[in-house]
Design an enzyme around this catalytic site. Structure first.
Site, PDB file in Angstrom:
ATOM      1  N   HIS A 156      17.757  22.512 -23.285  1.00  0.00           N
ATOM      2  CA  HIS A 156      16.736  23.467 -23.074  1.00  0.00           C
ATOM      3  C   HIS A 156      15.561  23.082 -24.063  1.00  0.00           C
ATOM      4  O   HIS A 156      14.671  24.144 -24.175  1.00  0.00           O
ATOM      5  CB  HIS A 156      16.847  25.114 -23.126  1.00  0.00           C
ATOM      6  CG  HIS A 156      18.147  25.385 -22.330  1.00  0.00           C
ATOM      7  ND1 HIS A 156      17.661  25.785 -20.962  1.00  0.00           N
ATOM      8  CD2 HIS A 156      19.406  25.668 -22.564  1.00  0.00           C
ATOM      9  CE1 HIS A 156      19.182  25.842 -20.274  1.00  0.00           C
ATOM     10  NE2 HIS A 156      19.952  25.738 -21.529  1.00  0.00           N
ATOM     11  N   SER A 277      -8.104   5.876 -28.901  1.00  0.00           N
ATOM     12  CA  SER A 277      -8.954   6.497 -28.325  1.00  0.00           C
ATOM     13  C   SER A 277     -10.477   6.044 -28.591  1.00  0.00           C
ATOM     14  O   SER A 277     -10.882   5.421 -29.723  1.00  0.00           O
ATOM     15  CB  SER A 277      -9.058   7.810 -28.953  1.00  0.00           C
ATOM     16  OG  SER A 277     -10.126   8.739 -28.489  1.00  0.00           O
ATOM     17  N   LYS A 283      -6.364   8.168 -33.697  1.00  0.00           N
ATOM     18  CA  LYS A 283      -5.390   8.300 -32.426  1.00  0.00           C
ATOM     19  C   LYS A 283      -4.521   7.028 -32.114  1.00  0.00           C
ATOM     20  O   LYS A 283      -5.008   5.814 -32.349  1.00  0.00           O
ATOM     21  CB  LYS A 283      -5.991   8.514 -30.983  1.00  0.00           C
ATOM     22  CG  LYS A 283      -6.486   9.942 -30.901  1.00  0.00           C
ATOM     23  CD  LYS A 283      -5.417  10.801 -30.889  1.00  0.00           C
ATOM     24  CE  LYS A 283      -4.521  11.167 -29.802  1.00  0.00           C
ATOM     25  NZ  LYS A 283      -5.404  11.260 -28.607  1.00  0.00           N
ATOM     26  N   GLU A 290       3.725   6.806 -21.336  1.00  0.00           N
ATOM     27  CA  GLU A 290       2.920   7.795 -20.260  1.00  0.00           C
ATOM     28  C   GLU A 290       2.841   7.283 -18.879  1.00  0.00           C
ATOM     29  O   GLU A 290       3.198   7.836 -17.871  1.00  0.00           O
ATOM     30  CB  GLU A 290       1.557   8.070 -20.603  1.00  0.00           C
ATOM     31  CG  GLU A 290       1.659   8.968 -22.230  1.00  0.00           C
ATOM     32  CD  GLU A 290       0.517   9.237 -22.889  1.00  0.00           C
ATOM     33  OE1 GLU A 290      -0.747   8.635 -22.292  1.00  0.00           O
ATOM     34  OE2 GLU A 290       0.437   9.804 -23.829  1.00  0.00           O
TER      35      GLU A 290
END
Length: 457
Positions: A156, A277, A283, A290
């Site tokens: 969880h 970025s 970043k 992804e």
């Protein structure tokens, strides 16, 4: 070249229809498979005495020359010829004359395309299995190198129990091993020859289909000519295998995305595998992971797309089946790229034990404290409630299990003795899980050795 079917027609095909119905823009991928099966078909026609030796030799020579031109990129396929099959036949006829038209004897594009696809899928499945093996070997390497690192296991997305990090990597290795078995099963089903089934009813020439199967390396034959031309189950099986690999890759990508954040900091991805970025200089984005997670949606979509195409088709062949190729090609391309991308991540990432191990936390040994009481004769439900009360007390007092001594433990159960204090060490707790498939060090060493043997390391 005239269209092979235009004898019955009195009007020229409209340009829109030619563009809308053509498949050569994507089935050109099957060109080498089409040549391969045509060479086998020539031998079969010779064996059936449909061709003379001289005719067979001429056809074989011309097909080999076309194959070389294809491999060199010197063959231009034309949309007005509809598909890869007619492009090759047209070129064959251009080179050797009317004899080129004999090649299609006892063959329909219906059994021809099914044969091409099966040959293509067999080759691609072998590539997928090879890529999966490379990735699993990286997981075994990580398991060996992280044997001494004890980390939280999560359920969880909450800290659950302590495990050795090796156990985590071996879990994904098992997933990707099961994926290979799905590809093996798909391969077994695809490894049957449809050629010789004709358009739908079989052919009326004495073809030795078993000979053709042996020439093309098929294990067996598709036994029913209707099924041979109407079926695309072998593609569904392949797409399902790809989608399941995507599921497992996506889950691991999600873990590593979380673990690479500043909040977790469990792993560090190399700069060469990340992007930045355009506006935020600080970043470092895990774009490969992804995109693996995102591309899994395409793998699902391709599977559902073909299911939807097939669900309403009357027997047998319908032109709708042309829509099987783009999902197939896309899924195989996508899954191979995703496996390769994940393999690169596993090769390049660094495990940060100094960030992982402090996250273990006292409550993670709660199950072992409960089991301790069970071994002292307390029913598990009562033991569970007792340790739950202990954890609730610690939370309310802002204390840790490490702050407790034996006297404190006895406040909750008189069954606690001095040896219970050993249960406060997460590494010691992890090594109590000695059952087959557990996280104990000795068990993980056994699992790693088996995995290395299975992967040929």
């Amino acid at each position: 070249m005239q269209k092979p079917w235009e004898g019955r027609f009195r009007e020229k095909t409209q340009e829109f229809v030619e563009k809308f119905t053509q498949s050569v823009s994507f089935d050109k991928r099957l060109a080498l498979e089409d040549i391969e099966q045509s060479l086998a078909h020539v031998k079969t026609l010779l064996r059936a005495k449909v061709l003379s030796q001289e005719e067979a030799d001429t056809l074989k020579k011309a097909l080999e020359e076309i194959k070389q031109d294809l491999q060199r990129g010197n063959f231009q396929l034309r949309e007005e010829l509809e598909d890869v099959h007619m492009n090759i036949e047209a070129e064959l006829t251009r080179r050797i004359g009317e004899l080129g038209g004999k090649l299609h004897t006892a063959r329909s594009r219906n059994d021809q395309v099914a044969t091409d696809e099966r040959l293509y899928i067999k080759r691609e499945i072998k590539e997928c299995i090879r890529h999966l093996k490379d990735m699993r070997r990286e997981l075994i390497r990580l398991a060996e190198n992280s044997l001494e690192i004890v980390v939280p296991a999560y359920t969880h997305l909450q800290r659950a129990q302590p495990i050795r990090l090796s156990h985590y990597f071996l879990a994904y290795r098992e997933m990707f091993l099961s994926d290979e078995l799905r590809f093996v099963d798909a391969y077994r089903k695809v490894d049957a020859l449809p050629l010789g089934s004709g358009a739908v009813a079989g052919v009326d020439f004495p073809l030795d289909r078993f000979f053709t199967a042996e020439e093309l390396g098929f294990r067996t034959l598709v036994r029913n000519s209707i099924y041979a031309t109407a079926d695309r189950d072998y593609i569904l099986d392949t797409l399902y295998a790809c989608a399941t690999v995507g599921t497992h890759l996506s889950r691991m990508a999600e873990d590593l995305i979380l673990w690479s954040t500043e909040e977790f900091g469990f792993v560090e991805l190399p700069d060469r595998l990340c992007t930045g970025s355009s506006i935020m200089p600080q970043k470092k984005n895990p774009d490969i992971l992804e995109l693996i997670r995102g591309k899994t949606g395409r793998l699902y979509g391709n599977l559902i797309s073909l299911f939807t195409v097939l669900k309403g088709l009357p027997m047998a062949y319908n032109r709708d089946l042309q829509e099987d190729k783009e999902p197939l090609f896309d899924s195989l391309d996508t899954v191979k790229a995703c496996i390769k991308g994940m393999t690169l991540v596993l090769e390049g990432m660094s495990v940060r034990a100094e960030r992982m191990m402090p996250q273990l936390g006292d409550p993670m040994v709660a199950t072992d404290l409960a089991n301790y009481l069970v071994n002292k004769g307390l029913p598990f439900r009562e033991a569970h409630r007792t340790v739950g009360n202990l954890i609730a007390y610690l939370i309310s007092e802002g204390k840790s299990l490490k702050d407790l001594n034996l006297k404190d433990l006895k406040e909750f159960s008189s069954l606690f003795e001095e040896d219970a204090l050993k249960l406060l060490d997460p590494k010691w707790v992890a090594d109590r899980r000695k059952t087959y498939g557990g996280t104990a060090k000795e068990e993980l060493l056994r699992q790693i050795e088996i995995a290395k043997r299975e992967e040929g390391i």
